[in-house]
Scaffold this motif. Structure first.
Motif, PDB file in Angstrom:
ATOM      1  N   ASP A 548       0.816  -1.220   0.000  1.00 26.87           N
ATOM      2  CA  ASP A 548       0.000   0.000   0.000  1.00 26.87           C
ATOM      3  C   ASP A 548       0.845   1.263   0.000  1.00 26.87           C
ATOM      4  O   ASP A 548       0.302   2.367  -0.071  1.00 26.87           O
ATOM      5  N   CYS A 549       2.161   1.109   0.108  1.00 26.70           N
ATOM      6  CA  CYS A 549       3.079   2.246   0.191  1.00 26.70           C
ATOM      7  C   CYS A 549       3.848   2.397  -1.122  1.00 26.70           C
ATOM      8  O   CYS A 549       3.802   1.521  -1.980  1.00 26.70           O
ATOM      9  N   PRO A 550       4.575   3.496  -1.283  1.00 29.46           N
ATOM     10  CA  PRO A 550       5.221   3.784  -2.567  1.00 29.46           C
ATOM     11  C   PRO A 550       6.261   2.759  -3.005  1.00 29.46           C
ATOM     12  O   PRO A 550       6.408   2.504  -4.192  1.00 29.46           O
ATOM     13  N   ASP A 551       7.020   2.176  -2.079  1.00 30.67           N
ATOM     14  CA  ASP A 551       8.124   1.300  -2.477  1.00 30.67           C
ATOM     15  C   ASP A 551       8.104   0.033  -1.634  1.00 30.67           C
ATOM     16  O   ASP A 551       8.856  -0.105  -0.666  1.00 30.67           O
ATOM     17  N   LEU A 590       9.095   2.276   6.456  1.00 30.15           N
ATOM     18  CA  LEU A 590      10.132   1.598   5.683  1.00 30.15           C
ATOM     19  C   LEU A 590       9.855   1.629   4.188  1.00 30.15           C
ATOM     20  O   LEU A 590      10.787   1.673   3.382  1.00 30.15           O
ATOM     21  N   ALA A 591       8.588   1.587   3.814  1.00 31.09           N
ATOM     22  CA  ALA A 591       8.244   1.542   2.397  1.00 31.09           C
ATOM     23  C   ALA A 591       7.985   2.926   1.810  1.00 31.09           C
ATOM     24  O   ALA A 591       7.617   3.048   0.644  1.00 31.09           O
ATOM     25  N   SER A 592       8.186   3.969   2.605  1.00 33.45           N
ATOM     26  CA  SER A 592       7.953   5.328   2.112  1.00 33.45           C
ATOM     27  C   SER A 592       9.187   6.208   2.176  1.00 33.45           C
ATOM     28  O   SER A 592       9.332   7.133   1.375  1.00 33.45           O
ATOM     29  N   SER A 593      10.093   5.940   3.114  1.00 32.45           N
ATOM     30  CA  SER A 593      11.149   6.905   3.401  1.00 32.45           C
ATOM     31  C   SER A 593      12.514   6.248   3.534  1.00 32.45           C
ATOM     32  O   SER A 593      12.772   5.525   4.505  1.00 32.45           O
ATOM     33  N   ARG A 594      13.379   6.537   2.571  1.00 32.82           N
ATOM     34  CA  ARG A 594      14.752   6.051   2.678  1.00 32.82           C
ATOM     35  C   ARG A 594      15.475   6.757   3.824  1.00 32.82           C
ATOM     36  O   ARG A 594      16.299   6.172   4.516  1.00 32.82           O
ATOM     37  N   LEU A 938      12.759  12.996   2.701  1.00 31.79           N
ATOM     38  CA  LEU A 938      12.313  11.779   3.372  1.00 31.79           C
ATOM     39  C   LEU A 938      12.306  10.589   2.427  1.00 31.79           C
ATOM     40  O   LEU A 938      12.728   9.488   2.778  1.00 31.79           O
ATOM     41  N   VAL A 939      11.819  10.808   1.218  1.00 34.77           N
ATOM     42  CA  VAL A 939      11.704   9.715   0.254  1.00 34.77           C
ATOM     43  C   VAL A 939      13.068   9.284  -0.268  1.00 34.77           C
ATOM     44  O   VAL A 939      13.412   8.097  -0.263  1.00 34.77           O
ATOM     45  N   VAL A 958       6.824  10.617  -3.365  1.00 37.69           N
ATOM     46  CA  VAL A 958       6.634  11.975  -2.863  1.00 37.69           C
ATOM     47  C   VAL A 958       5.151  12.326  -2.889  1.00 37.69           C
ATOM     48  O   VAL A 958       4.607  12.914  -1.940  1.00 37.69           O
ATOM     49  N   THR A 959       4.491  11.945  -3.959  1.00 35.06           N
ATOM     50  CA  THR A 959       3.052  12.201  -4.083  1.00 35.06           C
ATOM     51  C   THR A 959       2.287  11.529  -2.945  1.00 35.06           C
ATOM     52  O   THR A 959       1.402  12.128  -2.323  1.00 35.06           O
ATOM     53  N   SER A 960       2.641  10.273  -2.680  1.00 39.95           N
ATOM     54  CA  SER A 960       1.961   9.521  -1.628  1.00 39.95           C
ATOM     55  C   SER A 960       2.222  10.116  -0.253  1.00 39.95           C
ATOM     56  O   SER A 960       1.296  10.268   0.555  1.00 39.95           O
ATOM     57  N   VAL A 961       3.485  10.452   0.029  1.00 37.41           N
ATOM     58  CA  VAL A 961       3.834  11.020   1.327  1.00 37.41           C
ATOM     59  C   VAL A 961       3.069  12.318   1.570  1.00 37.41           C
ATOM     60  O   VAL A 961       2.651  12.617   2.694  1.00 37.41           O
ATOM     61  N   LEU A 962       2.854  13.090   0.496  1.00 38.10           N
ATOM     62  CA  LEU A 962       2.152  14.358   0.633  1.00 38.10           C
ATOM     63  C   LEU A 962       0.630  14.197   0.615  1.00 38.10           C
ATOM     64  O   LEU A 962      -0.101  15.182   0.765  1.00 38.10           O
ATOM     65  N   GLY A 963       0.172  12.953   0.410  1.00 39.73           N
ATOM     66  CA  GLY A 963      -1.257  12.681   0.515  1.00 39.73           C
ATOM     67  C   GLY A 963      -2.061  12.970  -0.734  1.00 39.73           C
ATOM     68  O   GLY A 963      -3.282  13.141  -0.663  1.00 39.73           O
ATOM     69  N   TYR A 964      -1.404  13.012  -1.897  1.00 36.41           N
ATOM     70  CA  TYR A 964      -2.116  13.259  -3.147  1.00 36.41           C
ATOM     71  C   TYR A 964      -2.434  11.933  -3.832  1.00 36.41           C
ATOM     72  O   TYR A 964      -1.651  10.984  -3.763  1.00 36.41           O
TER      73      TYR A 964
END
Length: 996
Positions: A548-551, A590-594, A938-939, A958-964
């Protein structure tokens, strides 16, 4: 001649000392009795009054005094029984010869289940060797009860003298009940005659009987399954089987001169009391496949063949097992079980709620429901968990890592205690009872039976309440564990993390490197260790969260790395298993932020912060400062140079706090201002502590204190309390020689302190670097690194350029000597907040400088509209507007005397210097640009001012972290806000002079 105290002591006094409450009455009853040493033995009984009454009644029917005096063990067992059970005393009075089951070597031998079966069948005149024995005794119902209670007496003698533990007692009671059911079936066959041969009937034990954990007195729950005998008609066979079942139930439940055994309850059958008493195997299966409710599968968990055709019974259990162990996959299964437990509690009579050992909060049902739910959810994948016995299942749940060892041990201890109390209560009258008594005498009997002799009532009550509180706490922790819902929602084949299922699942979830991900899964779950078992429970759920996360690939890799780093640390996997919120937060991070992942890998114990949102709140500056200074102090007190170690400790603190802030940011717990404030506080505390170390080291080298006062002035985003994750710490260094000190020496020492500070903070370390950048000092990089206060005054008086006045708008003297900081602030205030504002020449210079900066500093080839700092409507645009308003009006408007950009805009709007709508537009643009820059860091783990457009995964992250919902929406929103902000900038900053 001296007469001993014992000889002088009256009989009543002896009886009182032994625990008899009515010593005077007991003395009267003993007049004329020759009991010799038996009186002293009363002191071992739980209730000496009750034991004395039972003994005297027994002696009226059989004079066994000599035998009891000769066999101390038999005497102790008899007194233990008589001191607890008035009902078994009644039985002994009717059958005095039965006391001999408490004597001799067989008194402590546990009979097998088959021996019990043979004993009760013979009692009713049946042949145990016959496949379908029939009763032939003259009055089999009475004979059954007499033999049953003789066996019960034998067990109670061992139980009450602690020869057997509670598990063995419960199992033997279940075996005895099974034997009684078999004998009851033999009685029913004899009554039915030849028609009994029309069918095969199996009696399936349910509930506590099925789990081999029965009470002394309990309804015995059963289900009947029947099949026609070879060549027989099914309808006729079912009619015969129903009569057999009814006859068996009457044989056990009917009242006789010897009383009844217990009720046989068949209400757990399909359709309950409305359904047929007996069904065929096919009928059972059809019902459970189509109509059964959640609770019915929970009930089947305890199913065990106990009487009748055991081969048919085993077939029944095997047939329904797949349905039981797939039930957790039903919609709302976990919620249904939880709701059922709440309904049970709601139906407890208010006056009984605090005394209920079984159904009330903290009672036996709390343990049983929690264990059963864990079994049903996790037993889909782990066959080791499949079994009807509560304590055995709890032990296996602990071995498998589904329940913490400490939690399992506490539940097991409490369960055993509560079951023992329940048994003692029921033994008294041999009645079905789950209420703790209220009267003093009964409570005293319970306490003494449990070994409490100083204050039996008080000690028992305290121990019972303690166990009940612990059971309730652990029940709520385990029974309402959100991980249960998450595991239960997984399709059945995905709960088993087999290689093939895992690969298919990884591909379906969108992992870009399923082969690599599979290697991580295999590494985490290999082996039979407890750690691997917990991972096998967690990972099917976490794979979904990663996806469900970006990576997701990075998330799984990070999870493996953190798990490997923490190794066998006992709390880590327990925390993830017991608190699903922690596991879910960890997956998201872990799946959003390196950036956050790298921080966590350098300090994996920081996982503990994820247990509660309150732990992610940035810590106050004073708390951090105190911790940092304490850490530094421990190293500085060493006789050796530990300066590098001291700063490493502070950097470790910084690393931990950066992780706390990053996670809070990712989870939406902080806005831009709070994030910037937290990052600025962390930086300040780190530099403060490092400065102390640097001063101590230089002083040690000189063998003398510093000859000058030293301070650090925060500049730029640092001075504005607007640091981002990738920001350098822009600073200026100022010193002021002490009176009488040589100025040249003072300057040399101050320079050494500044260089030592920079060196210490630049040492290789496993954390993001903290770069101290003094580039905004007078004359820039060509000027001296450190100046005296007088030198700064001279420079600003004679040479200061407009840009330097502008730079000083964000100067905050925040570290070092407090008096020097205040004097520096007083020095620069007239420079940055000039009395008459700025003239047209300075205004044109500032405008020209901004235009040149945009032209020269923007990287070539980039879309300037996507540059969050220097692009149109970006951070620089907003900040220069605020700073121009400050230069022109701060002398007259106190609210503008701030280093913070947004605070300056608010003050300008409040003073009417800036339209409130324009201020809102600029604030909105600044906050969004700041959020984007932080999200990029963060990403990626690397700073950038440019919105990502080429790398799809980074852009999506980045889009996901910002909630778009999509990157296009983010780009459009940023461009719109920046466009509006640029219009305000052109109107307010440039005014009518567009050529400037």
């Amino acid at each position: 001649m001296v007469v001993s105290e014992r000889r002088l002591e009256s009989l009543a006094g002896r009886l009182a000392r032994l625990g008899v409450t009515d010593a005077t009455g007991a003395e009267r009853r003993l007049q004329g009795q020759e009991l010799n040493g038996l009186v002293e033995a009363l002191g071992t009984a739980a209730d000496p009054d009750l034991a004395l009454t039972g003994l005297l009644r027994l002696l009226e029917t059989a004079d066994i005094r000599a035998e009891l005096n000769a066999d101390a063990d038999a005497r102790d067992r008899l007194f233990a029984v008589l001191g607890v059970s008035a009902a078994l005393a009644d039985h002994l009075v009717r059958h005095p010869g039965h006391w001999r089951v408490l004597a001799g070597p067989d008194a402590v031998r546990r009979p097998t289940a088959d021996e019990l079966r043979q004993t009760l069948l013979r009692a009713v005149g049946a042949d145990p060797a016959h496949p379908a024995p029939r009763a032939t005794a003259e009055d089999p119902l009475v004979a059954l009860r007499v033999a049953y209670r003789r066996a019960l007496l034998h067990l109670a003698g061992r139980d009450l003298t602690h020869v057997v533990d509670i598990e063995d007692v419960a199992a033997e009671l279940a075996d005895l009940a099974s034997a009684a059911l078999e004998a009851g079936l033999a009685i029913a066959r004899a009554e039915l005659g030849e028609q009994a041969d029309l069918c095969r009937v199996a009696v399936i034990g349910m509930g506590k009987c099925g789990g081999r954990e029965l009470n002394y007195v309990s309804d015995v729950d059963v289900v009947f399954v029947a099949e026609p005998a070879p060549g027989q008609d099914e309808d006729a066979a079912l009619r015969a089987a129903t009569r057999l079942a009814s006859g068996m139930m009457r044989a056990c439940s009917a009242t006789t001169p010897e009383g009844a055994l217990w009720e046989v309850d068949a209400a757990l059958r399909p359709e309950g009391k409305s359904g047929p008493l007996v069904r065929t195997m096919a009928s059972h299966r059809a019902y459970y496949e189509r109509w059964a409710k959640t609770w019915e599968f929970q009930a089947l968990l305890k199913a065990r063949p106990v009487a009748g055709d055991l081969e048919l019974g085993e077939d029944y259990v095997r047939t329904l097992a797949p349905l039981v162990w797939s039930a957790a996959g039903r919609d709302n299964f976990v919620e249904d079980v939880q709701a059922m437990r709440r309904r049970v509690e709601e139906h407890i009579a208010p006056e009984q709620a605090g005394r209920q050992l079984k159904l009330g909060p903290g009672g036996l049902r709390d343990v049983e429901f929690a264990v059963q739910l864990l079994q049903l959810v996790h037993g889909r994948a782990d066959e080791e968990l499949r079994g009807p016995n509560t304590l055995i299942a709890l032990k296996k749940l602990s071995w498998g890592g589904y329940v913490g060892r400490g939690d399992a041990a506490a539940l097991s201890t409490a369960y055993r205690f509560l079951r023992r109390v329940e048994h003692l209560i029921q033994l008294h009258r041999l009645r079905r009872n789950h209420l703790v008594p209220e009267d003093e005498q009964s409570l005293r009997r319970l306490g003494r039976a449990l070994g409490f002799r100083v204050d039996p009532v008080g000690e028992f009550t305290a121990e019972w309440r303690r166990h009940a509180r612990e059971v309730r706490r652990l029940h709520e922790k385990l029974f309402y564990r959100p991980l249960l819902q998450a595991v239960a929602r997984l399709p059945g084949d995905e709960v088993r993390l087999t290689r093939e299922a895992a690969r298919t699942r990884l591909e379906a979830l969108g992992y870009t490197d399923p082969a690599g991900a599979l290697r991580h899964l295999e590494a985490l779950t290999a082996g039979v260790s407890r750690r691997a078992s917990i991972q096998r429970t967690l990972l099917p759920v976490m794979l979904d969260w990663f996806a469900d996360c970006p990576d997701p690939d990075a998330g799984l890799l990070g999870f493996r790395q953190v798990s490997d780093a923490l190794g066998t640390t006992p709390w880590y996997l327990r925390l993830l298993r017991d608190d699903v919120a922690v596991a879910e937060r960890m997956a998201r991070v872990l799946a959003s932020s390196r950036y956050a992942t790298e921080l966590l890998l350098r300090a994996p114990e920081a996982v503990g912060m994820l247990r509660a949102e309150s732990e992610l709140t940035p810590r106050p500056a004073d708390a951090l400062r105190g911790e940092a200074q304490s850490a530094v102090g421990r190293y500085l007190s060493s006789p050796h140079d530990r300066s590098a170690d001291a700063v490493a400790a502070v950097r470790g603190l910084r690393r931990r706090e950066l992780f706390r802030t990053a996670v809070a940011d990712l989870l939406g717990l902080l806005d831009e201002r709070a994030t910037a404030e937290a990052l600025t506080t962390i930086t300040t505390v780190t530099i403060e502590a490092a400065l102390r170390v640097a001063i101590e080291r230089i002083s040690a080298e000189r063998s003398a204190p510093l000859p000058t006062r030293f301070a650090i002035v925060a500049m730029g985003r640092y001075g504005g309390f607007e640091l981002g994750y990738g920001s350098d710490a822009d600073v200026m260094f100022v010193h002021d020689p002490l009176p009488g000190a040589d100025e040249r020496e003072a300057s040399s020492v101050a320079h050494a302190v500044a260089e030592e500070l920079r060196r210490l903070l630049a040492l290789p370390a496993p954390d993001p670097p903290l770069v101290i950048d003094p580039g905004l000092r007078p004359e820039g990089r060509h000027g001296p690194l450190v100046r005296t206060l007088d030198s700064y005054a001279s420079y600003y008086r004679r040479w200061s350029a407009p840009w330097e006045s502008q730079a000083l708008l964000r100067a905050a003297p925040i570290i070092g000597d407090e008096g020097l900081r205040e004097r520096f602030r007083a020095l620069i205030d007239p420079v940055r907040w000039p009395e008459n504002g700025i003239d047209d020449t300075a205004l044109r210079e500032i405008r020209r400088l901004k235009a040149r900066m945009e032209a020269e500093r923007l990287p070539r080839g980039v879309d300037r509209r996507l540059h969050t700092k220097l692009g149109p409507g970006g951070l620089s645009d907003v900040e220069w507007v605020a700073q121009l308003l400050q230069l022109r009006h701060a002398h007259d408007v106190p609210g503008l005397r701030t280093t913070r950009t947004l605070a300056a805009l608010d003050a300008a709007a409040e003073a009417g210097l800036l339209d409130s709508d324009d201020a809102a537009i600029l604030t909105d643009a600044w906050r969004m640009a700041t959020r984007i820059r932080n999200a990029i860091m963060l990403v990626r783990g690397r700073a950038s001012d440019l919105l990502p457009t080429e790398h799809h995964r980074e852009r999506s992250a980045v889009t996901s972290v910002l909630g778009y919902p999509a990157s296009g929406a983010l780009l459009e929103d940023y461009r719109r806000r920046a466009r509006h902000a640029r219009k305000v900038v052109e109107r307010v900053f440039y005014g009518d002079d567009q050529s400037a």
